[in-house]
Design an enzyme around this catalytic site. Structure first.
Site, PDB file in Angstrom:
ATOM      1  N   ASP A 270      36.977 -21.181  40.551  1.00  0.00           N
ATOM      2  CA  ASP A 270      36.962 -20.371  41.775  1.00  0.00           C
ATOM      3  C   ASP A 270      37.301 -21.161  43.031  1.00  0.00           C
ATOM      4  OD1 ASP A 270      36.164 -18.273  40.138  1.00  0.00           O
ATOM      5  OD2 ASP A 270      34.039 -18.676  40.480  1.00  0.00           O
ATOM      6  N   GLU A 271      38.134 -22.165  42.890  1.00  0.00           N
ATOM      7  CA  GLU A 271      38.508 -23.003  44.033  1.00  0.00           C
ATOM      8  C   GLU A 271      39.522 -22.313  44.940  1.00  0.00           C
ATOM      9  OE1 GLU A 271      38.876 -23.879  40.850  1.00  0.00           O
ATOM     10  OE2 GLU A 271      37.626 -25.635  40.442  1.00  0.00           O
TER      11      GLU A 271
ATOM     12  N   LYS B 255      42.588 -21.029  43.194  1.00  0.00           N
ATOM     13  CA  LYS B 255      43.840 -21.290  42.470  1.00  0.00           C
ATOM     14  C   LYS B 255      44.814 -20.123  42.624  1.00  0.00           C
ATOM     15  CE  LYS B 255      41.406 -21.806  38.722  1.00  0.00           C
ATOM     16  NZ  LYS B 255      40.051 -21.844  39.277  1.00  0.00           N
ATOM     17  N   GLY B 256      44.291 -18.896  42.497  1.00  0.00           N
ATOM     18  CA  GLY B 256      45.157 -17.708  42.554  1.00  0.00           C
ATOM     19  C   GLY B 256      45.953 -17.667  43.837  1.00  0.00           C
ATOM     20  N   LYS B 257      45.289 -17.927  44.943  1.00  0.00           N
ATOM     21  CA  LYS B 257      45.975 -17.882  46.240  1.00  0.00           C
ATOM     22  C   LYS B 257      47.098 -18.923  46.299  1.00  0.00           C
ATOM     23  CE  LYS B 257      45.747 -19.138  50.961  1.00  0.00           C
ATOM     24  NZ  LYS B 257      45.051 -19.504  52.186  1.00  0.00           N
TER      25      LYS B 257
ATOM     26  N   ALA C 268      38.714 -15.840  33.544  1.00  0.00           N
ATOM     27  CA  ALA C 268      39.236 -16.223  34.852  1.00  0.00           C
ATOM     28  C   ALA C 268      39.263 -15.011  35.783  1.00  0.00           C
ATOM     29  CB  ALA C 268      40.652 -16.782  34.691  1.00  0.00           C
ATOM     30  N   GLY C 269      39.165 -15.275  37.070  1.00  0.00           N
ATOM     31  CA  GLY C 269      39.355 -14.241  38.082  1.00  0.00           C
ATOM     32  C   GLY C 269      40.084 -14.896  39.229  1.00  0.00           C
ATOM     33  N   HIS C 270      41.390 -14.659  39.329  1.00  0.00           N
ATOM     34  CA  HIS C 270      42.218 -15.332  40.330  1.00  0.00           C
ATOM     35  C   HIS C 270      42.626 -14.318  41.393  1.00  0.00           C
ATOM     36  CE1 HIS C 270      43.376 -18.619  37.155  1.00  0.00           C
ATOM     37  NE2 HIS C 270      42.095 -18.582  37.439  1.00  0.00           N
TER      38      HIS C 270
ATOM     39  N   GLN D 147      39.750 -21.870  35.313  1.00  0.00           N
ATOM     40  CA  GLN D 147      38.473 -22.595  35.424  1.00  0.00           C
ATOM     41  C   GLN D 147      38.678 -23.880  36.243  1.00  0.00           C
ATOM     42  OE1 GLN D 147      39.209 -21.382  31.819  1.00  0.00           O
ATOM     43  NE2 GLN D 147      38.505 -19.567  32.871  1.00  0.00           N
TER      44      GLN D 147
ATOM     45  N   ARG E 202      28.896 -11.945  39.888  1.00  0.00           N
ATOM     46  CA  ARG E 202      27.654 -12.704  40.045  1.00  0.00           C
ATOM     47  C   ARG E 202      27.683 -13.522  41.346  1.00  0.00           C
ATOM     48  NH1 ARG E 202      27.302 -16.087  34.574  1.00  0.00           N
ATOM     49  NH2 ARG E 202      29.553 -16.070  34.871  1.00  0.00           N
TER      50      ARG E 202
HETATM   51  P1  GDP Z   1      40.306 -18.922  41.630  1.00  0.00           P
HETATM   52  O1  GDP Z   1      39.534 -18.474  40.438  1.00  0.00           O
HETATM   53  O2  GDP Z   1      40.382 -20.398  41.732  1.00  0.00           O
HETATM   54  O3  GDP Z   1      41.653 -18.272  41.739  1.00  0.00           O
HETATM   55  O4  GDP Z   1      39.453 -18.440  42.899  1.00  0.00           O
HETATM   56  P2  GDP Z   1      38.777 -16.991  43.105  1.00  0.00           P
HETATM   57  O5  GDP Z   1      39.827 -15.996  43.371  1.00  0.00           O
HETATM   58  O6  GDP Z   1      37.818 -16.702  42.007  1.00  0.00           O
HETATM   59  O7  GDP Z   1      37.876 -17.277  44.374  1.00  0.00           O
HETATM   60  C1  GDP Z   1      38.415 -17.737  45.569  1.00  0.00           C
HETATM   61  C2  GDP Z   1      38.041 -16.770  46.703  1.00  0.00           C
HETATM   62  O8  GDP Z   1      38.311 -17.386  47.940  1.00  0.00           O
HETATM   63  C3  GDP Z   1      38.861 -15.486  46.693  1.00  0.00           C
HETATM   64  O9  GDP Z   1      38.075 -14.447  47.213  1.00  0.00           O
HETATM   65  C4  GDP Z   1      40.009 -15.814  47.634  1.00  0.00           C
HETATM   66  O10 GDP Z   1      40.580 -14.655  48.240  1.00  0.00           O
HETATM   67  C5  GDP Z   1      39.300 -16.655  48.662  1.00  0.00           C
HETATM   68  N1  GDP Z   1      40.121 -17.690  49.323  1.00  0.00           N
HETATM   69  C6  GDP Z   1      41.068 -18.498  48.793  1.00  0.00           C
HETATM   70  N2  GDP Z   1      41.489 -19.378  49.718  1.00  0.00           N
HETATM   71  C7  GDP Z   1      40.786 -19.111  50.846  1.00  0.00           C
HETATM   72  C8  GDP Z   1      40.745 -19.723  52.139  1.00  0.00           C
HETATM   73  O11 GDP Z   1      41.431 -20.702  52.445  1.00  0.00           O
HETATM   74  N3  GDP Z   1      39.860 -19.188  53.051  1.00  0.00           N
HETATM   75  C9  GDP Z   1      39.057 -18.120  52.732  1.00  0.00           C
HETATM   76  N4  GDP Z   1      38.221 -17.668  53.672  1.00  0.00           N
HETATM   77  N5  GDP Z   1      39.083 -17.539  51.540  1.00  0.00           N
HETATM   78  C10 GDP Z   1      39.924 -18.040  50.593  1.00  0.00           C
HETATM   79  P1  IMO Z   2      38.427 -19.153  37.317  1.00  0.00           P
HETATM   80  O1  IMO Z   2      39.718 -19.347  36.569  1.00  0.00           O
HETATM   81  C1  IMO Z   2      34.150 -19.999  37.530  1.00  0.00           C
HETATM   82  C2  IMO Z   2      32.034 -20.422  33.718  1.00  0.00           C
HETATM   83  C3  IMO Z   2      31.005 -19.362  33.402  1.00  0.00           C
HETATM   84  C4  IMO Z   2      30.024 -20.187  32.579  1.00  0.00           C
HETATM   85  C5  IMO Z   2      30.948 -21.108  31.781  1.00  0.00           C
HETATM   86  C6  IMO Z   2      31.255 -20.622  30.375  1.00  0.00           C
HETATM   87  O2  IMO Z   2      38.331 -17.867  38.034  1.00  0.00           O
HETATM   88  O3  IMO Z   2      38.138 -20.340  38.172  1.00  0.00           O
HETATM   89  P2  IMO Z   2      32.838 -18.702  29.424  1.00  0.00           P
HETATM   90  O4  IMO Z   2      32.814 -17.225  29.649  1.00  0.00           O
HETATM   91  O5  IMO Z   2      34.118 -19.357  29.808  1.00  0.00           O
HETATM   92  O6  IMO Z   2      32.392 -19.097  28.060  1.00  0.00           O
HETATM   93  O7  IMO Z   2      31.690 -19.269  30.424  1.00  0.00           O
HETATM   94  O8  IMO Z   2      32.148 -21.193  32.531  1.00  0.00           O
HETATM   95  N1  IMO Z   2      33.393 -19.895  34.030  1.00  0.00           N
HETATM   96  C7  IMO Z   2      33.904 -19.853  35.267  1.00  0.00           C
HETATM   97  N2  IMO Z   2      33.337 -20.139  36.462  1.00  0.00           N
HETATM   98  N3  IMO Z   2      35.443 -19.614  37.462  1.00  0.00           N
HETATM   99  C8  IMO Z   2      36.017 -19.335  36.278  1.00  0.00           C
HETATM  100  O9  IMO Z   2      37.326 -19.063  36.144  1.00  0.00           O
HETATM  101  C9  IMO Z   2      35.230 -19.401  35.108  1.00  0.00           C
HETATM  102  N4  IMO Z   2      35.461 -19.175  33.798  1.00  0.00           N
HETATM  103  C10 IMO Z   2      34.334 -19.496  33.146  1.00  0.00           C
HETATM  104  O10 IMO Z   2      30.412 -18.843  34.570  1.00  0.00           O
HETATM  105  O11 IMO Z   2      29.254 -20.980  33.435  1.00  0.00           O
HETATM  106 MG    MG Z   3      37.922 -17.248  39.962  1.00  0.00          MG
END
Ligand code: GDP
Ligand code: IMO
Ligand code: MG
Length: 423
Positions: free
Chosen positions: A13-14, A16-18, A39-41, A223, A302
Site C-alpha cells: 500500500d505504498e 504503487k498503483g498511482k 492487492a489493491g492498487h 505487496q 481494514r
Molecule cells: P498500492 O497498493 O501500493 O497501490 O497502494 P494503495 O492504493 O493500496 O494505497 C495507497 C493510497 O494512497 C491510495 O488511496 C492512493 O490513492 C493514495 N495515494 C497515493 N499516492 C499519494 C500521495 O502522494 N498523496 C496522497 N495524499 N495520497 C496518495
Molecule cells: P498491495 O499490492 C498490504 C498482507 C495481508 C496480511 C499478509 C498475508 O495493495 O500493496 P495474504 O492475503 O496475502 O495471504 O495476506 O499480507 N497483504 C497486504 N498488505 N497491501 C497488499 O497488497 C497486501 N497483500 C497482502 O494484510 O498481513
Molecule cells: Mg494496496
C-alpha cells in the site's frame, strides 16, 4: 525511458498503483508478476478513483497491453468482476488483456481454506486478505495445483477440479469448517473459467516479443518487500516473492530486460494484518495519521496500522532489490506542522542494529532509534517542482536519500496522477 520495475519497499500500500499509472502512459506492456487479488492498487485520474486488484494498473491507458504473468495466482471470479467494473467505467480491457497459461488458479476452495486456517490459528492468525492466496501457492509448490491453461479443455478441467474439491473438503472437515458442495463450486467457477479461456496464452512469449521489438515494458510488483515470503517478517507475510526475484520468475523476463528498479516508499509506514511493526504509533497518534492519510485497505477496507518512516526496513529493501530510484508517496500527509520522527536504526538487547533480524520475536522486541526532523505546515498538494516545497520538506526528502543512498526521483503530493513532482 527504458523498461522499469515498480516494487513496494514497505508492507504494501505504498502507492504503487498511482506511480505505475503515472509512468505507464508511454509503456507498451504492463506485466503483473506475483500475488493476486490480495492487492489493491489505487489509480486516481481527474478525481475519479479506480482500484485494481488482479488487473495491471496500466489498464486505464488505452495503448497499454496488460499481462497477468505466470507468477500471479488468478481468481477467475475476481477477474470477471473486475473486468465488469471496468466495463461500467467505459473500459473494455479484454482485447488487450492476456493471462498466463502457467498461472495458478485460485478457486473457491482456496478461499474457504484460507478462512478456515485463519480461524484455526486464533490469536496467532496472520491477518490475511482471505483471498485464497496462501493455499493456492501451497498447492503450486506441492505440485497439485490447477493452472489457467487447463481451463481451455473444460471436460478434463471439470474432472481435475472435482478431485481438488474432494481433497480440500477433507481438510475443511478436519478444521471443523463447512465443506463445499461440488455442484456449487462447478456452477460458480466454470462460467468464470470459460469466460477467461480466450485470454489465456503463453505470456512469457509476449514479454520476449516485446523485448525483441524494443517495446517498453513495465513490471508491476504487488505487496511490499517486508511481506516477501523469504525476506519479510515471516510468518506474517504473503506467500510469494514480492521483490525483484518474483518479477523475473513471475513474468519470464530475463534479468537483463527488467530495466530501472523503482522502489515505492510511503513518507511514513503502514501495515495491515498482524506482525511486528517497530515504528508503530500508539492508538491516538496512529489514528490521527490514519485519518489524515485515509489509511483504510483498498482490498479489505481494514484500518491500516500507522507509524513513522522506518529507514531500517526501507534501506534493507533497497539493498535486496538493487533499487535505482525511490518514488516517495504521500508527503502531503505529513504537512501537520509537527516535528517528524524518522527511524534510522533499531536497538535490540542493548546493541544498535541496522537491518531487521530474521526472527519475528527479536523484531517484536526491537526498539526504534529516532532522529527528529523539522516539520512543515504548508499545504504542498499544489507543488509540482522540488523547489516549490517548504525547506523542511525538501530536507526530509534529502535525508531519506542520504540514509538510503538512493535518489528520490518522484514525490507524491496528492492521490491524483497529476499530483506528482518528477525530479
Ligand atoms: P498500492 O497498493 O501500493 O497501490 O497502494 P494503495 O492504493 O493500496 O494505497 C495507497 C493510497 O494512497 C491510495 O488511496 C492512493 O490513492 C493514495 N495515494 C497515493 N499516492 C499519494 C500521495 O502522494 N498523496 C496522497 N495524499 N495520497 C496518495
Ligand atoms: P498491495 O499490492 C498490504 C498482507 C495481508 C496480511 C499478509 C498475508 O495493495 O500493496 P495474504 O492475503 O496475502 O495471504 O495476506 O499480507 N497483504 C497486504 N498488505 N497491501 C497488499 O497488497 C497486501 N497483500 C497482502 O494484510 O498481513
Ligand atoms: Mg494496496
Amino acid at each position: 525511458m527504458s523498461n522499469a520495475v515498480v516494487l513496494g519497499l514497505q508492507w504494501g500500500d505504498e502507492g504503487k498503483g498511482k506511480v505505475i499509472d503515472l509512468l505507464s502512459g508511454s509503456v507498451d506492456v504492463v506485466v503483473r508478476c506475483q500475488g493476486g487479488a490480495n492487492a489493491g492498487h489505487t489509480v486516481v485520474v481527474d478525481g475519479k478513483k479506480t482500484i485494481l486488484h488482479l488487473l495491471p494498473s496500466g489498464a486505464l491507458h488505452e495503448g497499454a497491453r496488460c499481462v497477468i504473468g505466470n507468477g500471479v495466482v488468478v481468481d477467475p471470479l475476481a477477474l470477471q468482476s473486475e473486468l465488469a467494473d471496468l466495463d461500467e467505467a467505459g473500459v473494455n480491457l479484454r482485447p488487450r488483456l492476456s493471462v498466463s497459461d502457467r498461472a495458478h488458479l485460485v478457486l473457491p476452495y482456496h478461499k474457504a481454506l484460507d478462512a478456515a486456517r485463519e480461524a484455526a490459528r486464533g490469536a496467532g492468525k496472520v491477518g490475511t486478505t482471505l483471498r485464497g492466496i496462501g493455499p493456492t501457492y501451497q498447492h503450486k509448490m506441492a505440485r497439485t495445483g490447477l493452472r489457467c491453461g487447463q481451463v481451455c479443455d473444460s471436460e478434463s478441467f471439470r474432472v481435475a477440479l472435482s478431485k481438488q474439491v474432494d481433497a480440500a473438503n477433507q481438510e475443511l472437515a478436519a478444521l471443523g469448517a463447512d465443506t463445499l458442495a461440488l455442484d456449487t463450486v462447478l456452477s460458480e467457477a466454470m462460467p468464470a473459467c470459460e469466460a477467461m479461456a480466450p485470454m489465456v496464452c503463453d505470456t512469457a512469449a509476449i514479454v520476449h516479443e516485446a523485448v525483441a521489438a524494443d517495446k517498453r515494458l513495465m513490471f508491476e510488483g504487488a505487496q511490499g518487500v517486508l511481506l516477501d515470503i523469504d525476506f519479510g517478517t515471516y510468518p506474517y507475510v504473503t506467500s510469494s516473492n514480492t521483490g525483484i526475484g518474483g518479477v523475473i520468475t513471475g513474468s519470464g523476463a530475463s534479468h537483463k530486460d527488467v530495466g530501472e528498479v523503482i522502489g515505492i516508499v510511503k513518507a511514513y509506514t503502514t501495515r495491515v494484518g498482524e506482525g511486528p511493526f517497530v515504528t508503530e504509533l500508539d492508538e491516538v497518534a496512529g489514528k490521527e495519521l490514519r485519518d489524515r492519510g485515509g489509511e483504510y485497505g483498498a482490498t479489505t477496507g481494514r484500518p491500516r496500522r500507522c507509524g513513522w518512516l522506518d529507514l531500517v526496513i526501507t534501506s534493507f529493501a533497497c539493498r535486496l532489490n538493487g533499487v535505482d530510484t525511490i518514488a516517495l508517496t504521500k508527503l502531503d500527509v505529513l504537512s501537520s506542522g509537527d516535528d517528524i520522527d524518522i527511524c534510522v536504526a533499531y536497538e535490540l538487547d542493548g546493541a544498535r542494529i541496522d537491518a531487521p533480524p530474521a526472527s519475528v520475536e527479536d523484531l517484536a522486541r526491537a526498539k526504534p532509534v529516532y532522529e527528529k526532523l523539522q516539520g512543515w505546515s504548508e499545504d504542498i498538494t499544489g507543488c509540482r517542482n522540488f523547489e516549490d516545497l517548504p525547506v523542511a520538506a525538501q530536507e526530509y526528502v534529502q535525508y531519506i536519500e542520504q540514509q538510503t543512498g538512493v535518489k528520490v526521483g518522484y514525490i507524491g503530493v496528492g492521490p491524483d496522477r497529476e499530483q506528482t513532482i518528477c525530479r
